[in-house]
Design an enzyme around this catalytic site. Structure first.
Site, PDB file in Angstrom:
ATOM      1  N   GLU A  42      39.185  34.414  46.624  1.00 45.74           N
ATOM      2  CA  GLU A  42      38.410  35.540  46.060  1.00 45.74           C
ATOM      3  C   GLU A  42      37.244  35.983  46.937  1.00 45.74           C
ATOM      4  O   GLU A  42      36.336  36.651  46.456  1.00 45.74           O
ATOM      5  CB  GLU A  42      37.877  35.193  44.659  1.00 45.74           C
ATOM      6  CG  GLU A  42      38.974  35.081  43.609  1.00 45.74           C
ATOM      7  CD  GLU A  42      38.436  34.596  42.275  1.00 45.74           C
ATOM      8  OE1 GLU A  42      37.671  35.337  41.645  1.00 45.74           O
ATOM      9  OE2 GLU A  42      38.782  33.486  41.877  1.00 45.74           O
ATOM     10  N   THR A  47      41.445  42.222  50.223  1.00 47.07           N
ATOM     11  CA  THR A  47      40.796  43.531  50.050  1.00 47.07           C
ATOM     12  C   THR A  47      40.559  44.169  51.429  1.00 47.07           C
ATOM     13  O   THR A  47      40.768  45.379  51.599  1.00 47.07           O
ATOM     14  CB  THR A  47      39.470  43.357  49.273  1.00 47.07           C
ATOM     15  OG1 THR A  47      39.752  42.623  48.082  1.00 47.07           O
ATOM     16  CG2 THR A  47      38.847  44.688  48.931  1.00 47.07           C
ATOM     17  N   ARG A 177      43.184  42.405  41.299  1.00 51.70           N
ATOM     18  CA  ARG A 177      43.178  41.055  41.881  1.00 51.70           C
ATOM     19  C   ARG A 177      44.574  40.455  41.819  1.00 51.70           C
ATOM     20  O   ARG A 177      45.147  40.314  40.731  1.00 51.70           O
ATOM     21  CB  ARG A 177      42.186  40.190  41.097  1.00 51.70           C
ATOM     22  CG  ARG A 177      42.393  38.701  41.212  1.00 51.70           C
ATOM     23  CD  ARG A 177      41.953  38.178  42.563  1.00 51.70           C
ATOM     24  NE  ARG A 177      42.147  36.723  42.635  1.00 51.70           N
ATOM     25  CZ  ARG A 177      42.345  36.073  43.764  1.00 51.70           C
ATOM     26  NH1 ARG A 177      42.393  36.713  44.909  1.00 51.70           N
ATOM     27  NH2 ARG A 177      42.481  34.769  43.762  1.00 51.70           N
ATOM     28  N   ASP A 199      46.855  37.362  56.767  1.00 55.11           N
ATOM     29  CA  ASP A 199      46.088  37.075  55.551  1.00 55.11           C
ATOM     30  C   ASP A 199      46.692  35.832  54.891  1.00 55.11           C
ATOM     31  O   ASP A 199      47.911  35.721  54.777  1.00 55.11           O
ATOM     32  CB  ASP A 199      46.202  38.292  54.610  1.00 55.11           C
ATOM     33  CG  ASP A 199      45.422  38.112  53.316  1.00 55.11           C
ATOM     34  OD1 ASP A 199      44.495  37.289  53.285  1.00 55.11           O
ATOM     35  OD2 ASP A 199      45.742  38.829  52.331  1.00 55.11           O
ATOM     36  N   GLN A 203      42.651  29.681  48.118  1.00 51.37           N
ATOM     37  CA  GLN A 203      42.372  28.605  47.165  1.00 51.37           C
ATOM     38  C   GLN A 203      42.760  27.258  47.772  1.00 51.37           C
ATOM     39  O   GLN A 203      43.605  27.194  48.670  1.00 51.37           O
ATOM     40  CB  GLN A 203      43.124  28.870  45.853  1.00 51.37           C
ATOM     41  CG  GLN A 203      42.477  30.014  45.082  1.00 51.37           C
ATOM     42  CD  GLN A 203      43.090  30.249  43.711  1.00 51.37           C
ATOM     43  OE1 GLN A 203      44.064  29.615  43.325  1.00 51.37           O
ATOM     44  NE2 GLN A 203      42.512  31.184  42.985  1.00 51.37           N
TER      45      GLN A 203
HETATM   46  N1  LIG Z   1      32.391  44.140  43.640  1.00 54.00           N
HETATM   47  C1  LIG Z   1      33.154  43.841  44.685  1.00 54.00           C
HETATM   48  N2  LIG Z   1      34.342  43.251  44.490  1.00 54.00           N
HETATM   49  C2  LIG Z   1      35.090  42.966  45.584  1.00 54.00           C
HETATM   50  C3  LIG Z   1      34.673  43.276  46.899  1.00 54.00           C
HETATM   51  N3  LIG Z   1      35.625  42.857  47.758  1.00 54.00           N
HETATM   52  C4  LIG Z   1      36.597  42.309  47.005  1.00 54.00           C
HETATM   53  N4  LIG Z   1      36.283  42.387  45.695  1.00 54.00           N
HETATM   54  C5  LIG Z   1      37.087  41.920  44.562  1.00 54.00           C
HETATM   55  O1  LIG Z   1      37.209  40.510  44.621  1.00 54.00           O
HETATM   56  C6  LIG Z   1      38.459  40.094  44.104  1.00 54.00           C
HETATM   57  C7  LIG Z   1      39.122  39.107  45.033  1.00 54.00           C
HETATM   58  O2  LIG Z   1      39.457  39.745  46.246  1.00 54.00           O
HETATM   59  P1  LIG Z   1      40.719  39.326  47.120  1.00 54.00           P
HETATM   60  O3  LIG Z   1      40.755  40.276  48.267  1.00 54.00           O
HETATM   61  O4  LIG Z   1      41.910  39.188  46.275  1.00 54.00           O
HETATM   62  O5  LIG Z   1      40.276  37.882  47.613  1.00 54.00           O
HETATM   63  P2  LIG Z   1      41.078  36.905  48.606  1.00 54.00           P
HETATM   64  O6  LIG Z   1      40.072  36.337  49.552  1.00 54.00           O
HETATM   65  O7  LIG Z   1      42.238  37.598  49.202  1.00 54.00           O
HETATM   66  O8  LIG Z   1      41.539  35.761  47.592  1.00 54.00           O
HETATM   67  P3  LIG Z   1      42.796  34.729  47.772  1.00 54.00           P
HETATM   68  O9  LIG Z   1      44.017  35.546  47.965  1.00 54.00           O
HETATM   69  O10 LIG Z   1      42.824  33.906  46.522  1.00 54.00           O
HETATM   70  O11 LIG Z   1      42.450  33.890  48.950  1.00 54.00           O
HETATM   71  C8  LIG Z   1      39.286  41.371  43.865  1.00 54.00           C
HETATM   72  O12 LIG Z   1      39.303  41.678  42.491  1.00 54.00           O
HETATM   73  C9  LIG Z   1      38.524  42.441  44.634  1.00 54.00           C
HETATM   74  O13 LIG Z   1      38.623  43.692  44.039  1.00 54.00           O
HETATM   75  C10 LIG Z   1      33.402  43.915  47.075  1.00 54.00           C
HETATM   76  O14 LIG Z   1      32.952  44.235  48.173  1.00 54.00           O
HETATM   77  N5  LIG Z   1      32.696  44.160  45.927  1.00 54.00           N
HETATM   78 MG   LIG Z   2      44.250  37.252  49.056  1.00 54.10          MG
END
Ligand SMILES: Nc1nc2c(ncn2[C@@H]2O[C@H](COP(=O)(O)OP(=O)(O)OP(=O)(O)O)[C@@H](O)[C@H]2O)c(=O)[nH]1
Ligand SMILES: [Mg+2]
Length: 381
Positions: A42, A47, A177, A199, A203
């Site tokens: 997360e 993103t 997400r 990517d 987790q």
């Molecule tokens: N408010 C806010 N939310 C964000 C931002 N960047 C990402 N998010 C939110 O954070 C959540 C997790 O983002 P992901 O890109 O899925 O995170 P990840 O690092 O890929 O996570 P994993 O796949 O579990 O490793 C999503 O719901 C996004 O919309 C940001 O700059 N601001």
């Molecule tokens: Mg991810």
């Protein structure tokens, strides 16, 4: 990428064909840049990738769009279920009888395998629950349990999600997400460079797979959730998210395999951080912090904590403070990353151009000796 991309149309001139083929061959052989995104779950890695796809105009197809729509519905229900469950754990009573009824509806709801949307009545329950003052009390205590950062976004947009002809907007896709499992690669070209952005799932149970993508990395982007200083982890609610991220960064940046890899620290979710720092002091995570609620002072302090993890004093760390939810922030970051990479790889680029020229000359000589048909055979073969 094989020869398929290098195949030519019959109506193209042969010199153009050769040129195109050699350009492609040059890309494949010499200018393949693999960019690795790492960071805890997360933090925002996927993103960043979604924004890069949008910048490079990689279309989201209908199937993908439908999957975003389904996930946004699932995320919305899950977020309210998380609040209700934690309200019980925290012993926060729901006083309004209507609220209690709505809470039972949401708590007991489960998506059937082939159901793609929440029922409208359930969506309206969620919308009303979000306005309830006891639910707000649960939300106020969110630093004590795991929740999704986009929780308010889902509840504030729920009316739109419930429309019959709902199609996710670009912003909806960014805020959806979906936990990454395994490794996914996004590819695009720019000039003579073929980028492969890798990517991974962040987790804990995903990290054992990371080792498979540690070879030939041109740049490492380590993504951090800035708001994590006052949040707990999904996998282990007793662990602070930023402390976990710092430990992870220490392991990655000191891994000998990345000794010479340009490393970029992407401090993400600045939008959330700016609100959070006004309410929760950074000393909650770092007892030695004395800088108060000044955003810049707090951000510099966090950056220094990451910097201190690097054991090699000569290893540079390029830092960015961004909100990946905004495309302009990723555009800026990506331009900077590319600039540094192209500068660092000047020699490779020059060599690539030389090689390209050499093989072109060689091919032209062969053509002259054997006749033009050989060229076509070679390209298509
Ligand atoms: N408010 C806010 N939310 C964000 C931002 N960047 C990402 N998010 C939110 O954070 C959540 C997790 O983002 P992901 O890109 O899925 O995170 P990840 O690092 O890929 O996570 P994993 O796949 O579990 O490793 C999503 O719901 C996004 O919309 C940001 O700059 N601001
Ligand atoms: Mg991810």
């Amino acid at each position: 990428m094989g020869c398929t991309n290098s195949k030519v149309q019959p109506d193209e001139k042969q010199s153009d064909q050769l040129d195109k083929y050699l350009r492609q061959a040059g890309k494949e052989a010499l200018l393949d840049f693999r960019i690795l995104l790492l960071g805890a779950g997360e933090s925002g890695k996927s993103t960043v990738v979604k924004q890069l796809k949008s910048i490079y105009k990689i279309q989201v197809d209908e199937e993908e769009l439908e999957s975003y729509a389904i996930n946004i519905h699932k995320n919305t229900v899950l977020c309210m279920q998380v609040l209700l469950e934690n309200g019980e754990n925290l012993k926060i009573e729901l006083n309004d009888p209507e609220t209690k009824k709505r809470a039972i509806n949401v708590k007991t709801f489960q998506f059937e395998a082939d159901v793609k949307q929440m029922p409208v009545s359930l969506g309206l329950d969620i919308e009303e629950l979000w306005k309830d003052e006891d639910i707000q009390k649960i939300w106020e205590r969110r630093s004590e349990y795991w929740f999704l950062d986009a929780t308010p976004y889902y509840f504030e947009n729920i009316q739109r999600f419930l429309e019959d002809d709902f199609r996710p907007t670009e912003e909806d896709c960014i805020m959806t997400r979906v936990r990454t499992s395994g490794i996914s690669v996004t590819e695009f070209d720019e000039g003579p460079v073929h980028f492969r952005v890798v990517d991974v799932g962040g987790q804990r149970n995903e990290r054992k797979k990371w080792i498979h993508c540690f070879d030939d990395v041109k740049a490492l982007l380590f993504v951090v959730n800035l708001a994590g200083y006052d949040q707990v982890m999904f996998e282990d609610p007793s662990q602070n998210r930023m402390q976990e991220s710092l430990t992870l960064f220490g392991q990655i940046c000191n891994n000998p395999i990345f000794a010479d890899t340009p490393t970029f620290l992407v401090l993400n979710k600045k939008d959330l951080f700016e609100q959070m720092i006004q309410k929760t002091d950074l000393s909650k995570c770092f007892p030695d912090y004395k800088g108060g609620s000044d955003v810049k002072v707090a951000l510099d302090f966090i950056q220094s904590k990451y910097q201190q993890k690097i054991q090699d004093p000569n290893k540079p760390l390029h830092c960015f403070f961004i909100a990946a939810r905004y495309k302009k922030d990723i555009k800026y970051t990506w331009e900077e990353v590319k600039g540094i990479l192209l500068e660092d790889n000047k020699k490779v680029l020059q060599k690539a151009n030389k090689e390209l020229k050499k093989s072109k000359n060689k091919q032209e000589k062969l053509d002259a000796a054997n006749g033009a048909n050989t060229t076509t055979a070679k390209i298509n073969g």
